[in-house]
Design an enzyme around this catalytic site. Sequence first.
Site, PDB file in Angstrom:
ATOM      1  N   LYS A   1       0.837  -1.206   0.000  1.00 14.85           N
ATOM      2  CA  LYS A   1       0.000   0.000   0.000  1.00 14.85           C
ATOM      3  C   LYS A   1       0.872   1.258   0.000  1.00 14.85           C
ATOM      4  CE  LYS A   1      -1.519   1.592   4.106  1.00 14.85           C
ATOM      5  NZ  LYS A   1      -1.186   3.012   4.303  1.00 14.85           N
ATOM      6  N   ASN A   2       1.910   1.264   0.832  1.00 12.93           N
ATOM      7  CA  ASN A   2       2.714   2.480   0.975  1.00 12.93           C
ATOM      8  C   ASN A   2       3.628   2.743  -0.220  1.00 12.93           C
ATOM      9  OD1 ASN A   2       1.491   2.990   3.366  1.00 12.93           O
ATOM     10  ND2 ASN A   2       3.284   2.582   4.663  1.00 12.93           N
TER      11      ASN A   2
ATOM     12  N   CYS B   1      -4.097  13.220  14.073  1.00 11.41           N
ATOM     13  CA  CYS B   1      -4.496  11.865  13.733  1.00 11.41           C
ATOM     14  C   CYS B   1      -4.219  10.973  14.916  1.00 11.41           C
ATOM     15  CB  CYS B   1      -3.810  11.417  12.455  1.00 11.41           C
ATOM     16  SG  CYS B   1      -2.548  10.202  12.628  1.00 11.41           S
TER      17      CYS B   1
ATOM     18  N   ARG C   1       1.724  14.374  13.494  1.00 10.90           N
ATOM     19  CA  ARG C   1       2.054  14.110  12.085  1.00 10.90           C
ATOM     20  C   ARG C   1       1.961  15.356  11.196  1.00 10.90           C
ATOM     21  NH1 ARG C   1      -0.080   8.223  10.356  1.00 10.90           N
ATOM     22  NH2 ARG C   1       1.725   8.388   9.024  1.00 10.90           N
TER      23      ARG C   1
ATOM     24  N   ASP D   1       5.651   0.499  11.919  1.00  6.73           N
ATOM     25  CA  ASP D   1       4.401  -0.140  11.489  1.00  6.73           C
ATOM     26  C   ASP D   1       4.311  -1.608  11.927  1.00  6.73           C
ATOM     27  OD1 ASP D   1       3.552   2.193  10.383  1.00  6.73           O
ATOM     28  OD2 ASP D   1       3.847   1.613   8.299  1.00  6.73           O
TER      29      ASP D   1
ATOM     30  N   ARG E   1      -8.174  -0.443   5.638  1.00  9.21           N
ATOM     31  CA  ARG E   1      -7.383   0.593   4.965  1.00  9.21           C
ATOM     32  C   ARG E   1      -6.105   0.011   4.364  1.00  9.21           C
ATOM     33  NH1 ARG E   1      -5.442   5.121   8.446  1.00  9.21           N
ATOM     34  NH2 ARG E   1      -4.340   5.391   6.492  1.00  9.21           N
TER      35      ARG E   1
HETATM   36  C1  UD1 Z   1       5.033   6.794   6.377  1.00  8.43           C
HETATM   37  C2  UD1 Z   1       4.136   5.574   6.201  1.00  8.43           C
HETATM   38  C3  UD1 Z   1       3.643   5.074   7.558  1.00  8.43           C
HETATM   39  C4  UD1 Z   1       4.835   4.842   8.491  1.00  8.43           C
HETATM   40  C5  UD1 Z   1       5.742   6.060   8.542  1.00  8.43           C
HETATM   41  C6  UD1 Z   1       7.028   5.809   9.318  1.00  8.43           C
HETATM   42  C7  UD1 Z   1       3.133   5.961   4.038  1.00  8.43           C
HETATM   43  C8  UD1 Z   1       1.900   6.284   3.250  1.00  8.43           C
HETATM   44  N1  UD1 Z   1       2.996   5.952   5.371  1.00  8.43           N
HETATM   45  O1  UD1 Z   1       4.228   7.800   6.976  1.00  8.43           O
HETATM   46  O2  UD1 Z   1       2.935   3.868   7.365  1.00  8.43           O
HETATM   47  O3  UD1 Z   1       4.356   4.586   9.793  1.00  8.43           O
HETATM   48  O4  UD1 Z   1       6.124   6.459   7.215  1.00  8.43           O
HETATM   49  O5  UD1 Z   1       7.710   4.740   8.785  1.00  8.43           O
HETATM   50  O6  UD1 Z   1       4.161   5.679   3.472  1.00  8.43           O
HETATM   51  N2  UD1 Z   1       7.433  14.601  10.470  1.00  8.43           N
HETATM   52  C9  UD1 Z   1       7.561  15.940  10.733  1.00  8.43           C
HETATM   53  N3  UD1 Z   1       7.332  16.816   9.701  1.00  8.43           N
HETATM   54  C10 UD1 Z   1       7.011  16.419   8.443  1.00  8.43           C
HETATM   55  C11 UD1 Z   1       6.884  15.039   8.196  1.00  8.43           C
HETATM   56  C12 UD1 Z   1       7.094  14.150   9.225  1.00  8.43           C
HETATM   57  O7  UD1 Z   1       7.852  16.338  11.848  1.00  8.43           O
HETATM   58  O8  UD1 Z   1       6.826  17.272   7.562  1.00  8.43           O
HETATM   59  C13 UD1 Z   1       7.662  13.622  11.566  1.00  8.43           C
HETATM   60  C14 UD1 Z   1       6.405  12.798  11.904  1.00  8.43           C
HETATM   61  O9  UD1 Z   1       5.574  13.474  12.804  1.00  8.43           O
HETATM   62  C15 UD1 Z   1       7.016  11.544  12.483  1.00  8.43           C
HETATM   63  C16 UD1 Z   1       8.298  11.379  11.666  1.00  8.43           C
HETATM   64  O10 UD1 Z   1       8.588  12.656  11.113  1.00  8.43           O
HETATM   65  O11 UD1 Z   1       7.330  11.739  13.838  1.00  8.43           O
HETATM   66  C17 UD1 Z   1       8.234  10.350  10.578  1.00  8.43           C
HETATM   67  O12 UD1 Z   1       7.085  10.592   9.779  1.00  8.43           O
HETATM   68  P1  UD1 Z   1       7.021  10.230   8.241  1.00  8.43           P
HETATM   69  O13 UD1 Z   1       8.183   9.385   7.855  1.00  8.43           O
HETATM   70  O14 UD1 Z   1       6.798  11.487   7.463  1.00  8.43           O
HETATM   71  O15 UD1 Z   1       5.720   9.342   8.170  1.00  8.43           O
HETATM   72  P2  UD1 Z   1       4.723   9.314   6.961  1.00  8.43           P
HETATM   73  O16 UD1 Z   1       5.483   9.566   5.712  1.00  8.43           O
HETATM   74  O17 UD1 Z   1       3.528  10.124   7.264  1.00  8.43           O
END
Ligand code: UD1
Length: 434
Positions: free
Chosen positions: A22-23, A120, A125, A308, A400
């Site tokens: 999915k990701n 969320c 996030r 995850d 999901r």
């Molecule tokens: C993706 C995955 C999710 C997985 C996560 C971590 C997808 C669709 N989802 O989520 O399943 O749990 O990676 O492996 O691929 N952060 C910030 N600012 C930002 C972006 C992120 O502070 O602009 C922080 C987040 O709050 C979190 C960390 O960085 O603490 C990692 O988040 P991130 O890797 O961005 O997760 P997702 O990409 O949302």
Amino acid sequence: MDKLVIRGGSPLLGTIRVSGAKNAALPAMAAALLTDSDVILENIPQVRDIETERRLLAAMGAQVELGYGRAQHRTTINCRNLANTEASYELVKTMRASTLVLGPLLARMGHARVSLPGGCAIGARPIDLHLKGLEKLGATITQEHGYIEARADRLQGARIVFEKITVTGTEDLLMAATLAEGETILENCAREPEVSDLAALLNKMGARIEGAGTHMIRVQGVAQLHGARHRIIPDRIEAGTFIVAAALTGGDLMVQGCDPSHLGVLLEKLQECGVTLHTNGESVRVRSDGPLKATDVTTEEFPGFPTDMQAQFMTLATQAEGASIITENIFENRFMHAQELLRMGANIKIDGRRAVVRGKTPLSGAAVLASDLRASASLVLAALVADGETIIDRVYHIDRGYERIEEKLKAVGAHIRRIGELLPRRPAVSATAL
Ligand code: UD1
């Protein structure tokens, strides 16, 4: 609302097949926004998040054909005529990864209006790193009425160092950079296999990307991208969930169609717990008949232990002899499943980002509530070893990201079934009637 009813106690035996990731599929679908030609994606999982992304692209005017079964889980996406460049709150609120359309829309159309995802269930996030990166590429970003509005004539290549490693942030900027003028260097990138898969697709579309899968990615911008055909990688989290399920139930399970090289630390941890594993190119055979031993895990970015898989591993820890310390480093508030596991008989103490799980405690079936995607998976696993029947409510969370989970588990011996709403809803009492 659907529920899962599970009667525990049966070992998982046989072969189970892993679906597409999915990701990896979500950013790949968003990448279709970068071209006016057909992008054909294979091995797309039949899960709710993919349907949400289809609706998101269709609302912009894209043509998205999703075919399952004989169509080999294929989707063909054409974004030639985009009527608008907006991702509405209605869709973004159900799937935070909708923000992946920001980079590609901006790069191809010069404009994007995307709802802020909001809070969320697993922490704040934010998407500040996506936005800072796009600004570095020359975008002007404003925020109004809960929406982010981004504009740019043509993005300009730049050097961007992520303050923190972000998976979708890396993917969003990678897509934007493909059509920027000149070279973009992304540093401190996520190294997840899903990022590499996206880069492989983009390169097939004519992008010039080097270094995906490492901390530094170089992109030479091109004027336009063309169509491509691409097969999505297997879902390492679904595979990991089945592997843990087999280990927990004392089963003998062949997890087929996965990529063991994406499962490194998880497999090592399971071996530390006493689980026997045999891997070959695309399968993992799991056998577990002795007692499980406690092991500590700390979630980290890839190639570390995936956040995850944290919830599912916690369920395993409840059945291991001794104390396991589980540290969650990626997200705050990602221990909601612990509350439900406690209700089933687990011994878990939470202290900030650390959970101490003492095992082995027998679990007993109960009515439990799924709170997010991976939390619900951990409850399914707990139910598979619990005494008696467990009813899991809010199954839409699991839908999901897991394709037909009850059918797959049933085929390898689990007693699991899905039921719809049991009782008719009570008629709502209107305010005037009170
Ligand atoms: C993706 C995955 C999710 C997985 C996560 C971590 C997808 C669709 N989802 O989520 O399943 O749990 O990676 O492996 O691929 N952060 C910030 N600012 C930002 C972006 C992120 O502070 O602009 C922080 C987040 O709050 C979190 C960390 O960085 O603490 C990692 O988040 P991130 O890797 O961005 O997760 P997702 O990409 O949302």
